[in-house]
Design a protein around this motif. Sequence first.
Motif, PDB file in Angstrom:
ATOM      1  N   LYS A  62       0.816  -1.222   0.000  1.00  0.00           N
ATOM      2  CA  LYS A  62       0.000   0.000   0.000  1.00  0.00           C
ATOM      3  C   LYS A  62       0.846   1.266   0.000  1.00  0.00           C
ATOM      4  O   LYS A  62       0.577   2.220   0.721  1.00  0.00           O
ATOM      5  CB  LYS A  62      -0.929  -0.007   1.214  1.00  0.00           C
ATOM      6  N   TRP A  63       1.889   1.288  -0.812  1.00  0.00           N
ATOM      7  CA  TRP A  63       2.724   2.473  -0.915  1.00  0.00           C
ATOM      8  C   TRP A  63       1.950   3.615  -1.564  1.00  0.00           C
ATOM      9  O   TRP A  63       1.169   3.411  -2.480  1.00  0.00           O
ATOM     10  CB  TRP A  63       3.973   2.181  -1.751  1.00  0.00           C
ATOM     11  N   THR A  64       2.200   4.829  -1.081  1.00  0.00           N
ATOM     12  CA  THR A  64       1.646   6.026  -1.709  1.00  0.00           C
ATOM     13  C   THR A  64       2.773   7.017  -1.934  1.00  0.00           C
ATOM     14  O   THR A  64       3.784   7.004  -1.227  1.00  0.00           O
ATOM     15  CB  THR A  64       0.572   6.686  -0.829  1.00  0.00           C
ATOM     16  N   GLU A  65       2.610   7.873  -2.921  1.00  0.00           N
ATOM     17  CA  GLU A  65       3.635   8.880  -3.213  1.00  0.00           C
ATOM     18  C   GLU A  65       3.316  10.151  -2.451  1.00  0.00           C
ATOM     19  O   GLU A  65       2.179  10.630  -2.466  1.00  0.00           O
ATOM     20  CB  GLU A  65       3.707   9.165  -4.706  1.00  0.00           C
ATOM     21  N   ARG A  66       4.307  10.677  -1.745  1.00  0.00           N
ATOM     22  CA  ARG A  66       4.128  11.883  -0.954  1.00  0.00           C
ATOM     23  C   ARG A  66       5.371  12.758  -1.084  1.00  0.00           C
ATOM     24  O   ARG A  66       6.454  12.355  -0.693  1.00  0.00           O
ATOM     25  CB  ARG A  66       3.887  11.525   0.513  1.00  0.00           C
ATOM     26  N   LEU A  75       8.115   7.666  -1.636  1.00  0.00           N
ATOM     27  CA  LEU A  75       7.128   6.614  -1.428  1.00  0.00           C
ATOM     28  C   LEU A  75       7.018   6.298   0.056  1.00  0.00           C
ATOM     29  O   LEU A  75       8.026   6.179   0.760  1.00  0.00           O
ATOM     30  CB  LEU A  75       7.515   5.361  -2.211  1.00  0.00           C
ATOM     31  N   THR A  77       4.761   4.082   3.239  1.00  0.00           N
ATOM     32  CA  THR A  77       3.796   3.072   3.630  1.00  0.00           C
ATOM     33  C   THR A  77       3.730   2.996   5.150  1.00  0.00           C
ATOM     34  O   THR A  77       4.698   3.355   5.835  1.00  0.00           O
ATOM     35  CB  THR A  77       4.150   1.679   3.070  1.00  0.00           C
ATOM     36  N   THR A  78       2.611   2.522   5.665  1.00  0.00           N
ATOM     37  CA  THR A  78       2.469   2.256   7.104  1.00  0.00           C
ATOM     38  C   THR A  78       2.296   0.764   7.362  1.00  0.00           C
ATOM     39  O   THR A  78       2.003   0.363   8.486  1.00  0.00           O
ATOM     40  CB  THR A  78       1.262   3.015   7.682  1.00  0.00           C
ATOM     41  N   GLU A  79       2.475  -0.045   6.331  1.00  0.00           N
ATOM     42  CA  GLU A  79       2.221  -1.475   6.445  1.00  0.00           C
ATOM     43  C   GLU A  79       3.511  -2.274   6.462  1.00  0.00           C
ATOM     44  O   GLU A  79       4.310  -2.207   5.512  1.00  0.00           O
ATOM     45  CB  GLU A  79       1.352  -1.944   5.271  1.00  0.00           C
ATOM     46  N   ASP A 117       5.332  -4.495   3.277  1.00  0.00           N
ATOM     47  CA  ASP A 117       5.255  -3.897   1.947  1.00  0.00           C
ATOM     48  C   ASP A 117       6.653  -3.828   1.344  1.00  0.00           C
ATOM     49  O   ASP A 117       7.645  -3.584   2.052  1.00  0.00           O
ATOM     50  CB  ASP A 117       4.644  -2.502   2.011  1.00  0.00           C
TER      51      ASP A 117
END
Length: 326
Positions: A232-236, A240, A242-244, A247
Amino acid sequence: MKQLALEWTEKQEIRVVYLGGSITEGAMASRNENCWVSGVGKQLEKRFPEKKFLHFNAGIGGTDSNFGLLRVQRDVIAHAPDLLILEYAVNDSWARSDLRAAESILLSVRDAGYQPYICFVCTAYRDPNDPTACEKYRTLGKRYGIPVLDLRESLERERREGRDTDHLFSDGCHPNDEGHAFYAKEIGNFLEEALALPVPVIDGETLDPRSRAAFCTFRPVLHSPDFHAGGKWTERHGTLVTTEAGDTLEGEFEGSVFGLVDYANRNGGKYLFELDGEANEIDTFYSESVYQPACRFYSFDLTPGRHRWKITALGTKNDTMKVYMS
């Protein structure tokens, strides 16, 4: 008046690159124009009023000469320097960097076709008993004819003459505005002597047989060949996140030099980094107040060719971190 910078006689535009850590970047100066780099730039412009100066501040806090080598192509060579000032004596001391990286920076600039004036500036700790890595730069300076300024000696002179130096610092190593002004004056005086010397010639046998030029390209991991993100990576903000736990990110690159850059922040976590199957657990550097790049892993001795890397977010963190993030 002595003749300075003979190599600049026919040049109308002079390009100066300042490569170093947070002290070069201007940490603890109240404004950019109060940092020592700006002060030195103003002195150079006053000293050579007929020239147009372009100044490139390539200081990044919390980084040593190894990271400087990784970014020498992007942050030094790309600016075609006529004068290169290196400041890594403080950060190289706690990072325990040997002289290989600094010598390789010199070789990289040479192999790129440039022969600038080069100076080593060794900044200092507030405590006069805390040693820096300046001796390494003295050794390199002696080998290649590069002038060295040890600001510990400047501070010791002040103390011998009865002047306190504690007020020049905002913490253990970063100068405040007054300290930056002191550094700028000392460096400006030093350049009066340094620029009267011949341009250093980087040739002959290296001090460290492992030293060699390195030309690196900075690339976001998601642009790596054969890149894949699992989870569940997101770009910010270009990175990149993730909090999981569990991953993964993985990809490939081709070459013989590699560096992994993440960001110092308050919300980082630990992750497992694997390069060609060899694993290293990495703890993101905690910072309450800054969000800045930091080089967590590097290798300068890979076999030329294609290599594979992998990052796995772990469910653990430094106790000072707020949440589990990588």
